[in-house]
Scaffold this motif. Structure first.
Motif, PDB file in Angstrom:
ATOM      1  N   GLY A 117     -25.650  10.025  24.464  1.00  0.00           N
ATOM      2  CA  GLY A 117     -25.650  10.459  25.849  1.00  0.00           C
ATOM      3  C   GLY A 117     -25.776   9.348  26.858  1.00  0.00           C
ATOM      4  N   GLN A 118     -25.683   8.088  26.407  1.00  0.00           N
ATOM      5  CA  GLN A 118     -25.751   6.957  27.339  1.00  0.00           C
ATOM      6  C   GLN A 118     -24.398   6.761  28.014  1.00  0.00           C
ATOM      7  N   ILE A 119     -24.433   6.555  29.325  1.00  0.00           N
ATOM      8  CA  ILE A 119     -23.203   6.431  30.089  1.00  0.00           C
ATOM      9  C   ILE A 119     -22.467   5.153  29.716  1.00  0.00           C
ATOM     10  N   LEU A 120     -21.160   5.283  29.464  1.00  0.00           N
ATOM     11  CA  LEU A 120     -20.312   4.134  29.185  1.00  0.00           C
ATOM     12  C   LEU A 120     -19.713   3.634  30.492  1.00  0.00           C
ATOM     13  N   GLU A 121     -19.417   2.362  30.545  1.00  0.00           N
ATOM     14  CA  GLU A 121     -18.834   1.785  31.754  1.00  0.00           C
ATOM     15  C   GLU A 121     -17.350   2.125  31.847  1.00  0.00           C
ATOM     16  N   ALA A 122     -16.934   2.532  33.029  1.00  0.00           N
ATOM     17  CA  ALA A 122     -15.509   2.719  33.298  1.00  0.00           C
ATOM     18  C   ALA A 122     -14.913   1.385  33.726  1.00  0.00           C
ATOM     19  N   THR A 123     -13.645   1.187  33.420  1.00  0.00           N
ATOM     20  CA  THR A 123     -12.952  -0.026  33.851  1.00  0.00           C
ATOM     21  C   THR A 123     -11.614   0.362  34.461  1.00  0.00           C
ATOM     22  N   SER A 124     -11.318  -0.193  35.605  1.00  0.00           N
ATOM     23  CA  SER A 124     -10.036   0.058  36.257  1.00  0.00           C
ATOM     24  C   SER A 124      -9.742  -1.070  37.227  1.00  0.00           C
ATOM     25  N   ILE A 125      -8.480  -1.358  37.374  1.00  0.00           N
ATOM     26  CA  ILE A 125      -8.055  -2.355  38.359  1.00  0.00           C
ATOM     27  C   ILE A 125      -8.375  -1.887  39.776  1.00  0.00           C
ATOM     28  N   SER A 126      -8.479  -0.580  39.972  1.00  0.00           N
ATOM     29  CA  SER A 126      -8.754  -0.036  41.305  1.00  0.00           C
ATOM     30  C   SER A 126     -10.223   0.348  41.411  1.00  0.00           C
ATOM     31  N   ALA A 127     -10.910  -0.251  42.360  1.00  0.00           N
ATOM     32  CA  ALA A 127     -12.348  -0.015  42.513  1.00  0.00           C
ATOM     33  C   ALA A 127     -12.659   1.442  42.814  1.00  0.00           C
ATOM     34  N   GLY A 128     -11.750   2.150  43.487  1.00  0.00           N
ATOM     35  CA  GLY A 128     -11.990   3.542  43.841  1.00  0.00           C
ATOM     36  C   GLY A 128     -11.909   4.508  42.680  1.00  0.00           C
ATOM     37  N   LEU A 129     -11.335   4.067  41.552  1.00  0.00           N
ATOM     38  CA  LEU A 129     -11.242   4.932  40.366  1.00  0.00           C
ATOM     39  C   LEU A 129     -12.180   4.484  39.261  1.00  0.00           C
ATOM     40  N   ASP A 130     -13.004   3.488  39.542  1.00  0.00           N
ATOM     41  CA  ASP A 130     -13.856   2.856  38.534  1.00  0.00           C
ATOM     42  C   ASP A 130     -15.157   3.642  38.391  1.00  0.00           C
ATOM     43  N   TYR A 131     -15.052   4.884  37.886  1.00  0.00           N
ATOM     44  CA  TYR A 131     -16.207   5.781  37.823  1.00  0.00           C
ATOM     45  C   TYR A 131     -16.195   6.516  36.485  1.00  0.00           C
ATOM     46  N   PRO A 132     -17.346   6.644  35.801  1.00  0.00           N
ATOM     47  CA  PRO A 132     -17.355   7.196  34.438  1.00  0.00           C
ATOM     48  C   PRO A 132     -17.420   8.717  34.361  1.00  0.00           C
ATOM     49  N   GLY A 133     -17.302   9.404  35.481  1.00  0.00           N
ATOM     50  CA  GLY A 133     -17.313  10.858  35.478  1.00  0.00           C
ATOM     51  C   GLY A 133     -16.179  11.393  36.337  1.00  0.00           C
ATOM     52  N   VAL A 134     -16.131  12.706  36.491  1.00  0.00           N
ATOM     53  CA  VAL A 134     -15.120  13.346  37.327  1.00  0.00           C
ATOM     54  C   VAL A 134     -15.770  14.546  37.990  1.00  0.00           C
ATOM     55  N   GLY A 135     -15.295  14.909  39.164  1.00  0.00           N
ATOM     56  CA  GLY A 135     -15.858  16.049  39.869  1.00  0.00           C
ATOM     57  C   GLY A 135     -15.864  17.304  39.015  1.00  0.00           C
ATOM     58  N   PRO A 136     -16.917  18.129  39.112  1.00  0.00           N
ATOM     59  CA  PRO A 136     -17.040  19.280  38.222  1.00  0.00           C
ATOM     60  C   PRO A 136     -15.926  20.308  38.360  1.00  0.00           C
ATOM     61  N   GLU A 137     -15.341  20.436  39.542  1.00  0.00           N
ATOM     62  CA  GLU A 137     -14.248  21.392  39.689  1.00  0.00           C
ATOM     63  C   GLU A 137     -13.011  20.929  38.940  1.00  0.00           C
ATOM     64  N   HIS A 138     -12.806  19.625  38.867  1.00  0.00           N
ATOM     65  CA  HIS A 138     -11.692  19.124  38.058  1.00  0.00           C
ATOM     66  C   HIS A 138     -11.912  19.423  36.576  1.00  0.00           C
ATOM     67  N   ALA A 139     -13.156  19.277  36.116  1.00  0.00           N
ATOM     68  CA  ALA A 139     -13.458  19.617  34.725  1.00  0.00           C
ATOM     69  C   ALA A 139     -13.129  21.082  34.463  1.00  0.00           C
ATOM     70  N   HIS A 140     -13.454  21.938  35.421  1.00  0.00           N
ATOM     71  CA  HIS A 140     -13.172  23.366  35.275  1.00  0.00           C
ATOM     72  C   HIS A 140     -11.666  23.645  35.322  1.00  0.00           C
ATOM     73  N   LEU A 141     -10.957  22.991  36.225  1.00  0.00           N
ATOM     74  CA  LEU A 141      -9.505  23.166  36.292  1.00  0.00           C
ATOM     75  C   LEU A 141      -8.848  22.734  34.986  1.00  0.00           C
ATOM     76  N   ALA A 142      -9.381  21.677  34.369  1.00  0.00           N
ATOM     77  CA  ALA A 142      -8.856  21.246  33.073  1.00  0.00           C
ATOM     78  C   ALA A 142      -9.163  22.272  31.992  1.00  0.00           C
ATOM     79  N   ASP A 143     -10.387  22.791  31.988  1.00  0.00           N
ATOM     80  CA  ASP A 143     -10.775  23.781  30.988  1.00  0.00           C
ATOM     81  C   ASP A 143      -9.924  25.041  31.078  1.00  0.00           C
ATOM     82  N   THR A 144      -9.648  25.484  32.283  1.00  0.00           N
ATOM     83  CA  THR A 144      -8.874  26.710  32.459  1.00  0.00           C
ATOM     84  C   THR A 144      -7.384  26.487  32.247  1.00  0.00           C
ATOM     85  N   GLY A 145      -6.962  25.236  32.231  1.00  0.00           N
ATOM     86  CA  GLY A 145      -5.546  24.933  32.094  1.00  0.00           C
ATOM     87  C   GLY A 145      -4.772  24.996  33.390  1.00  0.00           C
TER      88      GLY A 145
END
Length: 404
Positions: free
Chosen positions: A304-332
């Motif tokens: 359960g330890q957070i892993l580091e995200a890596t991206s060339i773009s600083a605005g996308l360099d985050y190890p999580g995603v908004g919860p509504e996106h997780a739900h949209l993915a789950d529902t398809g």
């Protein structure tokens, strides 16, 4: 102050349809969302939820917000047909031009909303985190406009990558605090902003920049960004024979620009595609967990330890995603794909040279997916695709010059 819980729950939970509506008092999008904060912050979150619900139901507040967005932020932003690139790709490509909003990105929509709300609630100080610097610049801008003090927390690595935006924030009167802990990026800036909010809740409002954080932030930020999708839907109705594009695409870090544009098309036939960075693809590679006060898909190890995200773009360099996106993915209802750093850089150059538009590295991930998918089963020839161009690329010029 990140809480991390490893959840062995699989992704095969029964799907629930999302209309991107009010998540209720618990702030839940299916099994995601919620409010996981220290006890000292619970009253502040509850006060904010009450304040937002009252303001959002108040025609005077909505009118003031809409007027400020129109007269100050430059709304509506246009939808631009990318004629030359469309001809090359064999699809009709439309660009929702958030790069033309004041301060150069979609961030201003949410920040003006939160700043007006903070002033209505009697707050005098805005706290913010920033990665690429665009949210920090927007917060500093709104503070200057409304006479609010602003403190922005920014990872030292991001400050090195985005020196122009650091200067812009300071020029606008904000205090920029470098964060040296952890990976020195957006995750660590969020940690520090939350810590500071604990001791300043009476006078300060924490102005979160994406659809992240404890309830009501993911819902509130989405509602402030919904203007993107609502405008785009009307504009596409004027431009397209069938009124609705076949596909709507946006980059996803935390996911506020994507949530905003998706909200305008979630009840249509359009496919919704979120594009994550290859090194920070929480939807694609993450597991359910808790980070920065909300439950979602998070990059983490088996403990359960957070892993580091890596991206060339600083605005996308985050190890999580908004919860509504997780739900949209789950529902398809939405699908999420990844793009590499190299593909994003190539997309910047391709769009610049064919359309005279320099996109932010974040936005270039969405353009890169179109370049890859055009003419395939994912985006057949003759399709119409709307890309939310979330920001302009001036801020990335020095970084791109070194890379290219």
């Amino acid at each position: 102050m990140s809480l991390t819980l490893w959840n062995p729950e699989s992704r095969s939970a029964p799907p629930r349809r999302s209309g991107m509506d009010d998540p209720g008092s618990e702030g839940r999008f299916g099994r995601f969302g919620g409010r996981f904060v220290p006890e000292s912050l619970v009253p502040a979150c509850e006060e904010l939820e009450r304040g937002f619900r009252e303001a959002w139901a108040d025609p005077a507040f909505r009118a003031a917000l809409n007027q400020t967005l129109a007269l100050y932020a430059g709304r509506p932003t246009p939808v631009t047909p990318a004629a030359r690139l469309s001809a090359e790709l064999g699809v009709t490509l439309l660009l929702k031009r958030e790069d033309l909003a004041h301060t150069g990105s979609h961030k201003i929509n949410n920040v003006i909303g939160q700043a007006l709300l903070a002033r209505r609630m009697g707050k005098t100080h805005l706290l913010a985190e920033t990665g690429a610097g665009q949210h920090g610049v927007a917060t500093a801008t709104a503070g200057a406009l409304l006479g609010l003090d602003v403190t922005v927390f920014m990872g030292e690595r991001d400050m090195e990558r985005q020196q122009l935006n650091v200067f812009r924030m300071e020029l606008l009167g904000a205090r920029v605090v470098g964060v040296s802990s952890g990976s020195r990026t957006l995750k660590d800036a969020c940690n520090e902003a939350l810590r500071n909010w604990v001791g300043a809740v009476d006078d300060a409002h924490y102005c979160i920049g994406s659809v992240l954080g404890p309830h009501p932030y993911p819902w509130m930020v989405r509602e402030f960004q919904r203007v993107i999708g609502e405008e785009a839907r009307g504009q596409c109705a004027d431009l397209l024979t069938h009124g609705v594009p076949d596909v709507v695409v946006a980059c996803v870090g935390g996911g506020s620009n994507a949530a905003g544009v998706f909200a305008g098309f979630v009840d249509t036939s359009a496919r919704l595609v979120g594009v994550e960075p290859e090194g920070g693809a929480a939807v694609t590679f993450g597991q359910p967990g808790v980070l920065h006060g909300f439950q979602s898909y998070v990059l983490q190890d088996e403990s359960g330890q957070i892993l580091e995200a890596t991206s060339i773009s600083a605005g996308l360099d985050y190890p999580g995603v908004g919860p509504e996106h997780a739900h949209l993915a789950d529902t398809g209802r939405a699908s999420y794909v990844t793009m590499s750093d190299d593909e994003a850089v190539a997309a910047v150059s391709r769009l610049a040279r064919t359309e005279g538009i320099l996109p932010a590295l974040e936005s270039a991930h969405a353009v890169a997916w179109v370049l890859r998918a055009a003419g395939t089963a994912d985006l057949p020839s003759g399709s119409t695709v709307l890309v939310n161009l979330s920001g302009r690329g001036d801020k990335d010029a020095d970084q791109l010059a070194r890379l290219m």
